[in-house]
Design a protein around this motif. Structure first.
Motif, short mmCIF file in Angstrom:
data_model
loop_
_atom_site.label_atom_id
_atom_site.label_comp_id
_atom_site.label_asym_id
_atom_site.label_seq_id
_atom_site.Cartn_x
_atom_site.Cartn_y
_atom_site.Cartn_z
N GLN A 163 0.83 -1.20 0.00
CA GLN A 163 0.00 0.00 0.00
C GLN A 163 0.87 1.26 0.00
OE1 GLN A 163 -2.22 -0.85 3.57
NE2 GLN A 163 -3.98 -1.63 2.43
N GLY A 164 1.90 1.26 0.84
CA GLY A 164 2.75 2.44 0.94
C GLY A 164 3.52 2.72 -0.35
N VAL A 165 4.07 1.67 -0.96
CA VAL A 165 4.81 1.86 -2.21
C VAL A 165 3.87 2.36 -3.30
CG1 VAL A 165 6.14 0.71 -4.02
CG2 VAL A 165 6.57 0.16 -1.62
N GLY A 166 2.64 1.80 -3.34
CA GLY A 166 1.65 2.27 -4.31
C GLY A 166 1.32 3.73 -4.13
N GLN A 167 1.23 4.16 -2.86
CA GLN A 167 0.92 5.56 -2.59
C GLN A 167 2.09 6.49 -2.92
OE1 GLN A 167 -0.49 4.98 1.54
NE2 GLN A 167 -2.43 5.84 0.89
N ILE A 168 3.30 5.95 -2.98
CA ILE A 168 4.46 6.73 -3.42
C ILE A 168 4.52 6.80 -4.94
CG2 ILE A 168 6.97 6.80 -3.48
CD1 ILE A 168 6.92 5.51 -0.67
N VAL A 169 4.35 5.63 -5.57
CA VAL A 169 4.46 5.55 -7.03
C VAL A 169 3.33 6.31 -7.72
CG1 VAL A 169 4.39 3.97 -9.01
CG2 VAL A 169 5.74 3.38 -6.99
N GLY A 170 2.10 6.21 -7.18
CA GLY A 170 0.95 6.84 -7.80
C GLY A 170 1.10 8.33 -8.04
N PRO A 171 1.38 9.12 -6.99
CA PRO A 171 1.56 10.56 -7.21
C PRO A 171 2.72 10.89 -8.14
CG PRO A 171 1.16 10.09 -4.89
CD PRO A 171 1.34 8.77 -5.56
N ASN A 172 3.79 10.07 -8.10
CA ASN A 172 4.92 10.34 -9.00
C ASN A 172 4.56 10.06 -10.45
OD1 ASN A 172 7.68 11.03 -7.58
ND2 ASN A 172 6.61 9.64 -6.21
N LEU A 173 3.79 8.99 -10.69
CA LEU A 173 3.32 8.73 -12.05
C LEU A 173 2.39 9.86 -12.51
CD1 LEU A 173 2.52 4.89 -12.13
CD2 LEU A 173 4.34 6.11 -13.35
N ALA A 174 1.54 10.33 -11.59
CA ALA A 174 0.63 11.42 -11.93
C ALA A 174 1.41 12.69 -12.26
CB ALA A 174 -0.34 11.67 -10.77
N ALA A 175 2.47 12.95 -11.51
CA ALA A 175 3.30 14.12 -11.79
C ALA A 175 3.96 14.00 -13.17
CB ALA A 175 4.37 14.27 -10.71
N THR A 176 4.34 12.77 -13.53
CA THR A 176 4.91 12.54 -14.85
C THR A 176 3.89 12.83 -15.94
OG1 THR A 176 6.40 10.85 -13.95
CG2 THR A 176 6.05 10.85 -16.34
N VAL A 177 2.65 12.37 -15.70
CA VAL A 177 1.57 12.64 -16.65
C VAL A 177 1.38 14.15 -16.84
CG1 VAL A 177 -0.94 12.48 -16.99
CG2 VAL A 177 0.35 10.47 -16.24
N LEU A 178 1.40 14.89 -15.73
CA LEU A 178 1.23 16.34 -15.80
C LEU A 178 2.42 17.00 -16.52
CD1 LEU A 178 -0.16 17.11 -12.23
CD2 LEU A 178 -1.42 17.18 -14.39
N SER A 179 3.61 16.42 -16.35
CA SER A 179 4.79 17.00 -17.00
C SER A 179 4.71 16.89 -18.52
CB SER A 179 6.07 16.31 -16.50
OG SER A 179 6.16 14.98 -17.00
N TYR A 180 3.93 15.92 -19.01
CA TYR A 180 3.71 15.79 -20.45
C TYR A 180 2.52 16.62 -20.93
CZ TYR A 180 7.12 12.01 -20.90
OH TYR A 180 8.28 11.28 -20.94
N GLU A 181 2.03 17.50 -20.03
CA GLU A 181 0.95 18.43 -20.34
C GLU A 181 -0.34 17.71 -20.75
OE1 GLU A 181 2.34 21.30 -23.14
OE2 GLU A 181 3.84 22.13 -21.77
N LEU A 182 -0.60 16.58 -20.10
CA LEU A 182 -1.84 15.85 -20.35
C LEU A 182 -2.96 16.30 -19.41
CD1 LEU A 182 -0.36 12.29 -20.92
CD2 LEU A 182 -1.13 13.93 -22.65
#
Length: 321
Positions: A264-283
């Motif tokens: 659960q903890g690793v998922g909660q770390i990876v999730g926001p970082n993946l989301a930040a990556t998505v935002l960095s691609y201006e999606l």
């Protein structure tokens, strides 16, 4: 012994945080507190999973969590940091009163499970089954996937709606009411589990979560936001009950169950970082919610594969409640 070690680490680190406020020292103290909390939480999850009705036991756990989550959102922001550390310490110390309820050792060997089955003549008898090694790992992978969704969702749900012009006070109100909907999710999960098992309702709930998150794409009205947050919280805790109950039936020793907080903890770390990556691609935030929906679908696929395989080799376990 492990519980005492966890409590000692957490209480000591939180107490020292009241004294030392330098950034580097505080960083190491929070890491130490996290280790202690992790040990404590893992033992708690394993102990609940070893009960004869794990879904019911986890319902009570998440019921308490949902109630305290709503309480924390109202009370903790009004306290100083030292007072918050004091609350943490007090809760750990109170739990010492219940230490004698923790079993001294695991109930059985990992991946060996005893099941009460009914034959064609309606006679109950016990059978012993060896669970395939991949089953608990698949379950942990699904937990990780759904917490990627949950972590990203909770990190950006407020920012996304503020960006869409939703009033901040309305968002906070929706979040508080969403916490109370979590309680209903826990109770409904137990009600359903006692009738049709855990696997099929879990897969339906994962599909529903993917749909709910997808409905955030394009933005929602104030009422729509309120409904979406309430539905998400309801499904989140509904899913949690079944996820933890499922892996507990696969692993009576608790060896893999103890890894649930880690997944659960690793998922909660990876999730926001993946989301930040998505935002960095201006999606945009629509891309974030689409990613959340995909993570829920991945968890659904994992449980679907596991259910089909268990149904073929251990039918009683596949539909365990």
């Amino acid at each position: 012994v492990l519980v005492l070690i966890g409590i000692t680490l957490a209480v000591s680190a939180n107490g020292l945080c009241m004294v030392f406020t330098e950034y580097e020292v505080m960083l190491w103290l929070r890491l130490l507190a996290g280790i202690g909390s992790g040990i404590y939480t893992a033992i708690a999850i394993v102990t609940l999973g070893a009960t004869c009705k794990p879904a019911r036991a986890f319902t009570w756990l998440l019921f308490a969590f949902a109630f305290t989550q709503a309480l924390e959102m109202q009370v903790l922001p009004q306290l100083s940091m030292n007072s918050i550390y004091g609350v943490f310490i007090t809760m750990y110390l109170i739990s010492l009163l219940f230490l004698h309820w923790v079993p001294p050792r695991a109930a059985g060997e990992a991946l060996d499970v005893e099941m009460d089955v009914t034959d064609k003549q309606g006679i109950h008898h016990h059978i012993y089954q060896h669970i395939p090694t991949y089953a608990p790992w698949l379950s942990l992978s699904a937990i990780f996937a759904i917490y990627v969704c949950i972590g990203a969702y909770w990190t950006y749900i407020e920012l996304a709606n503020l960006n869409a012009g939703v009033d901040d006070a309305w968002i906070n109100t929706s979040l508080v009411w969403g916490s109370f909907m979590s309680i209903l999710g826990c109770l409904f999960a137990t009600f359903i589990s006692n009738r049709v098992g855990m696997a099929r309702p879990l897969m339906v709930a994962l599909l529903s979560m993917a749909l709910v998150v997808s409905m955030m794409i394009g933005g929602v009205t104030n009422i729509g936001l309120f409904v979406m947050i309430c539905l998400f919280n309801f499904l989140w805790f509904f899913i949690d009950v079944y996820q933890m109950g499922t892996i507990s039936t696969l692993d009576p020793s608790g060896r893999y169950v103890s890894l649930v907080p880690g997944a659960q903890g690793v998922g909660q770390i990876v999730g926001p970082n993946l989301a930040a990556t998505v935002l960095s691609y201006e999606l945009g935030y629509d891309g974030v919610f689409f990613m959340c929906a995909c993570a829920a679908v991945v968890a659904l696929i994992i449980y679907g594969v596991m259910y089909v395989r268990l149904k073929r080799i251990i039918p009683a376990l596949a539909d365990a409640s």
